[in-house]
Design a protein around this motif. Structure first.
Motif, PDB file in Angstrom:
ATOM      1  N   GLY A 229     -12.910  31.743  83.472  1.00  0.00           N
ATOM      2  CA  GLY A 229     -14.134  32.412  83.907  1.00  0.00           C
ATOM      3  C   GLY A 229     -14.386  33.737  83.215  1.00  0.00           C
ATOM      4  N   THR A 230     -13.819  33.923  82.020  1.00  0.00           N
ATOM      5  CA  THR A 230     -13.979  35.191  81.303  1.00  0.00           C
ATOM      6  C   THR A 230     -15.261  35.249  80.485  1.00  0.00           C
ATOM      7  N   ASN A 231     -15.849  34.095  80.169  1.00  0.00           N
ATOM      8  CA  ASN A 231     -17.001  34.111  79.257  1.00  0.00           C
ATOM      9  C   ASN A 231     -18.203  33.344  79.812  1.00  0.00           C
ATOM     10  N   GLY A 232     -18.346  33.377  81.103  1.00  0.00           N
ATOM     11  CA  GLY A 232     -19.467  32.737  81.774  1.00  0.00           C
ATOM     12  C   GLY A 232     -18.999  32.134  83.081  1.00  0.00           C
ATOM     13  N   VAL A 233     -19.887  32.086  84.064  1.00  0.00           N
ATOM     14  CA  VAL A 233     -19.544  31.524  85.369  1.00  0.00           C
ATOM     15  C   VAL A 233     -20.067  30.088  85.408  1.00  0.00           C
ATOM     16  N   ILE A 234     -19.154  29.123  85.418  1.00  0.00           N
ATOM     17  CA  ILE A 234     -19.548  27.720  85.442  1.00  0.00           C
ATOM     18  C   ILE A 234     -20.159  27.399  86.801  1.00  0.00           C
ATOM     19  N   THR A 235     -21.367  26.837  86.788  1.00  0.00           N
ATOM     20  CA  THR A 235     -22.041  26.465  88.035  1.00  0.00           C
ATOM     21  C   THR A 235     -22.158  24.957  88.207  1.00  0.00           C
ATOM     22  N   GLU A 236     -22.217  24.238  87.088  1.00  0.00           N
ATOM     23  CA  GLU A 236     -22.451  22.790  87.159  1.00  0.00           C
ATOM     24  C   GLU A 236     -21.748  22.118  85.986  1.00  0.00           C
ATOM     25  N   LEU A 237     -21.236  20.899  86.236  1.00  0.00           N
ATOM     26  CA  LEU A 237     -20.516  20.160  85.205  1.00  0.00           C
ATOM     27  C   LEU A 237     -20.995  18.727  85.167  1.00  0.00           C
ATOM     28  N   GLN A 238     -20.927  18.142  83.984  1.00  0.00           N
ATOM     29  CA  GLN A 238     -21.034  16.699  83.817  1.00  0.00           C
ATOM     30  C   GLN A 238     -19.740  16.212  83.175  1.00  0.00           C
ATOM     31  N   LEU A 239     -19.089  15.243  83.833  1.00  0.00           N
ATOM     32  CA  LEU A 239     -17.844  14.669  83.333  1.00  0.00           C
ATOM     33  C   LEU A 239     -18.022  13.176  83.143  1.00  0.00           C
ATOM     34  N   ARG A 240     -17.447  12.663  82.061  1.00  0.00           N
ATOM     35  CA  ARG A 240     -17.445  11.210  81.865  1.00  0.00           C
ATOM     36  C   ARG A 240     -16.326  10.585  82.684  1.00  0.00           C
ATOM     37  N   LEU A 241     -16.589   9.383  83.152  1.00  0.00           N
ATOM     38  CA  LEU A 241     -15.695   8.683  84.064  1.00  0.00           C
ATOM     39  C   LEU A 241     -15.054   7.486  83.385  1.00  0.00           C
ATOM     40  N   THR A 449      -6.426  31.864  67.459  1.00  0.00           N
ATOM     41  CA  THR A 449      -6.718  30.516  66.964  1.00  0.00           C
ATOM     42  C   THR A 449      -8.232  30.386  66.844  1.00  0.00           C
ATOM     43  N   PRO A 450      -8.728  29.395  66.114  1.00  0.00           N
ATOM     44  CA  PRO A 450     -10.186  29.193  66.071  1.00  0.00           C
ATOM     45  C   PRO A 450     -10.787  28.982  67.460  1.00  0.00           C
ATOM     46  N   ALA A 451     -10.072  28.275  68.347  1.00  0.00           N
ATOM     47  CA  ALA A 451     -10.583  28.048  69.703  1.00  0.00           C
ATOM     48  C   ALA A 451     -10.696  29.367  70.459  1.00  0.00           C
ATOM     49  N   LEU A 452      -9.688  30.230  70.316  1.00  0.00           N
ATOM     50  CA  LEU A 452      -9.730  31.527  70.983  1.00  0.00           C
ATOM     51  C   LEU A 452     -10.880  32.371  70.442  1.00  0.00           C
ATOM     52  N   GLN A 453     -11.066  32.362  69.136  1.00  0.00           N
ATOM     53  CA  GLN A 453     -12.156  33.138  68.552  1.00  0.00           C
ATOM     54  C   GLN A 453     -13.517  32.649  69.053  1.00  0.00           C
ATOM     55  N   ALA A 454     -13.646  31.346  69.254  1.00  0.00           N
ATOM     56  CA  ALA A 454     -14.899  30.809  69.793  1.00  0.00           C
ATOM     57  C   ALA A 454     -15.123  31.283  71.229  1.00  0.00           C
ATOM     58  N   GLN A 455     -14.053  31.371  72.009  1.00  0.00           N
ATOM     59  CA  GLN A 455     -14.176  31.865  73.381  1.00  0.00           C
ATOM     60  C   GLN A 455     -14.559  33.343  73.395  1.00  0.00           C
ATOM     61  N   ILE A 456     -13.947  34.122  72.510  1.00  0.00           N
ATOM     62  CA  ILE A 456     -14.266  35.557  72.431  1.00  0.00           C
ATOM     63  C   ILE A 456     -15.719  35.757  72.013  1.00  0.00           C
ATOM     64  N   LYS A 457     -16.176  34.971  71.055  1.00  0.00           N
ATOM     65  CA  LYS A 457     -17.563  35.079  70.601  1.00  0.00           C
ATOM     66  C   LYS A 457     -18.540  34.750  71.728  1.00  0.00           C
TER      67      LYS A 457
END
Length: 492
Positions: A229-241, A449-457
């Motif tokens: 929850g550091t880079n946005g507050v998730i309110t809704e999700l769509q998950l594949r089943l 890592t690239p994933a971490l940099q994407a989260q920071i951005k």
């Protein structure tokens, strides 16, 4: 006004505040802001009583003595309970106006202090945001605060099931699982939550003067996945089943660790056996599982299996032919009934053991196809201190192709000192074992890592003041004066 460090008010905040903790960097919630929040939500959903705020500020961080020592005094200044997205927007706008840190809370089943505020401010409880909005084909749309158990029950009623769920499925929220989890029951077939295709869409709110809704689709969702929850507050999700299967549960035991392990290996690596769970545990764990003791002969290692009922008879016969004891077969039943073996696997195994063995903690290790040899060498180096518990997940080969079976070791180990933990992890890594350090609440402490940099951005765009769970995302900006207030954890 004085600095907020060591529990003192910070500049810009009113002196009449609900100051509940003397920890460094603590940001109090002023009385005027409490009144403003009460006007938005009603007095019953704004919490300032110290005992309740303390409860709402904690998760299962105590699995780690390192985290417990550094986080037990950390808490929010107040907490709010949200029931609608409109309420959440109003609360986030107020936090932005008053420079209040915001820590989002779901079921609080995380083990890393994901939802423990490091510098006070507001805890925002999203468990009231719990509607299941739609189930269409192989996709479920759900609000972030829905309990995983309710989502699983709803989708199974339509002939589908979640690809992955935590052993804490009764308490965990679906948004919390996506924000703080990574794998679980089902990962032996479908892999971890980050596998492309599992998360279809996320809706987030930014923390700005006027919070905006941001929609992330497909692989772009990984920017907010496992971000606490550091880079946005998730309110809704769509998950594949996945298509729902009729899962039987089987408990298999045996006195010879090598024989039990060989059977577990054969089942784990056999793609022809539809399975949702395969746990392999040393005998010491069995004595901790009080409700199941009558099944588990003393001195026996054991396997938990959740397999399609079409495979049950064949596996039971094979186990008996190998000299193993089929201790229990629990036939498929909808809805599931107790006992559920999934609640004695993954980190629930750890929970039962830590309750029975104070002074112990755990690690999270990824082993190779020679996992038996690697684990034996780890135990030989630290005799009597490392107790083996394996799960098996599906991952990617070096070529990028999905399907590699990865043995995951979640050992319960004797806690001697922080230095001893580092020694155990270092030796494991010398054996080619990958370590995911569970004794820190910081993302990215192991390096960028690239994933971490994407989260920071993403955080830079969604949280311009750095108020969302500040300090948890290494490399991201934090509010002025708070960086030096952050605790130090186990660095490896």
């Amino acid at each position: 006004m004085r600095s907020a460090r060591h529990g003192r008010p910070i500049p810009g905040l009113h002196s009449r505040a609900f100051i509940m903790s003397p920890t460094p960097g603590f940001v109090a919630v002023p009385a005027a802001v409490v009144a403003e929040l009460q006007a938005l939500l009603g007095p019953d959903r704004v919490v300032t009583a110290e005992a309740e705020v303390e409860t709402l500020s904690k998760d299962c961080y105590w699995y780690s003595p390192v985290l417990k020592a550094r986080l037990q005094e950390r808490r929010a200044g107040a907490a709010v309970k949200i029931a609608t997205v409109a309420e959440l927007k109003a609360v986030l706008a107020a936090a932005y106006r008053h420079d209040l840190p915001v820590t989002v809370r779901g079921g609080a089943t995380g083990n890393y202090g994901q939802c423990i505020p490091l510098c006070g401010g507001l805890v925002v409880d999203l468990t009231g945001l719990d509607r299941i909005l739609a189930i269409e084909g192989d996709v479920v749309t759900v609000e972030a605060g829905a309990r995983v158990v309710h989502v699983e029950q709803a989708v199974r009623a339509t002939g589908r099931e979640l690809r992955c769920l935590p052993s804490t499925w009764v308490k965990s929220t679906i948004g919390g699982f996506i924000s703080g989890g990574s794998a679980g029951i089902g990962s032996i077939t479908w892999g971890g939550l980050r596998e492309p295709g599992t998360i279809k869409r996320l809706k987030l709110l930014t923390l700005e003067a006027e919070p905006k809704e941001l929609v992330l689709e497909e692989t772009d969702t990984l920017r907010a996945f496992h971000a606490y929850g550091t880079n946005g507050v998730i309110t809704e999700l769509q998950l594949r089943l996945a298509p729902a299967r009729r899962w039987d549960q089987i408990a298999i035991t045996g006195p010879d660790w090598a024989v039990v392990t060989a059977f577990a290996r054969r089942v784990a690596y056999d793609d022809g056996i539809p399975k949702r769970l395969l746990s392999l545990l040393e005998p010491i764990f069995g004595a901790s599982f009080k409700p199941l003791r009558t099944w588990l002969p003393a001195g026996h290692a054991f396997i938990w299996l959740e397999v399609d009922q079409t495979a049950t008879d064949g596996l039971a016969a094979e186990a008996r032919a190998a000299g193993l004891n089929v201790a229990q077969i629990i036939p498929y039943h909808e809805p599931k009934r107790q006992p559920m073996l999934m609640e004695y696997g993954w980190n629930h195994s750890t929970l039962w053991m830590l309750k029975a063995h104070p002074g112990h903690t755990y690690l999270q290790l990824g082993l190779g196809p020679n996992f038996e040899e690697q684990a034996a060498r780890l135990q030989a180096r630290f005799p009597g201190q490392v107790h083996l518990h394996f799960e098996f997940v599906r991952g990617r080969r070096p070529t990028g192709e999905f399907g590699l079976v990865i043995p995951v070791l979640i050992p319960v180990i004797e806690y001697v000192s922080d230095a001893h933990l580092r020694e155990v992890i270092a030796f494991a890594e010398s054996l080619g074992i990958a370590s995911n350090n569970p004794h820190t609440c910081y993302l990215g402490e192991g390096g960028t890592t690239p994933a971490l940099q994407a989260q920071i951005k993403l955080k830079a765009a969604t949280d311009p003041k750095g108020l969302l769970n500040p300090g948890k995302l290494k490399g991201a900006a934090v509010p002025p004066g708070l960086a030096e207030a952050m605790p130090q954890f186990l660095e490896v």
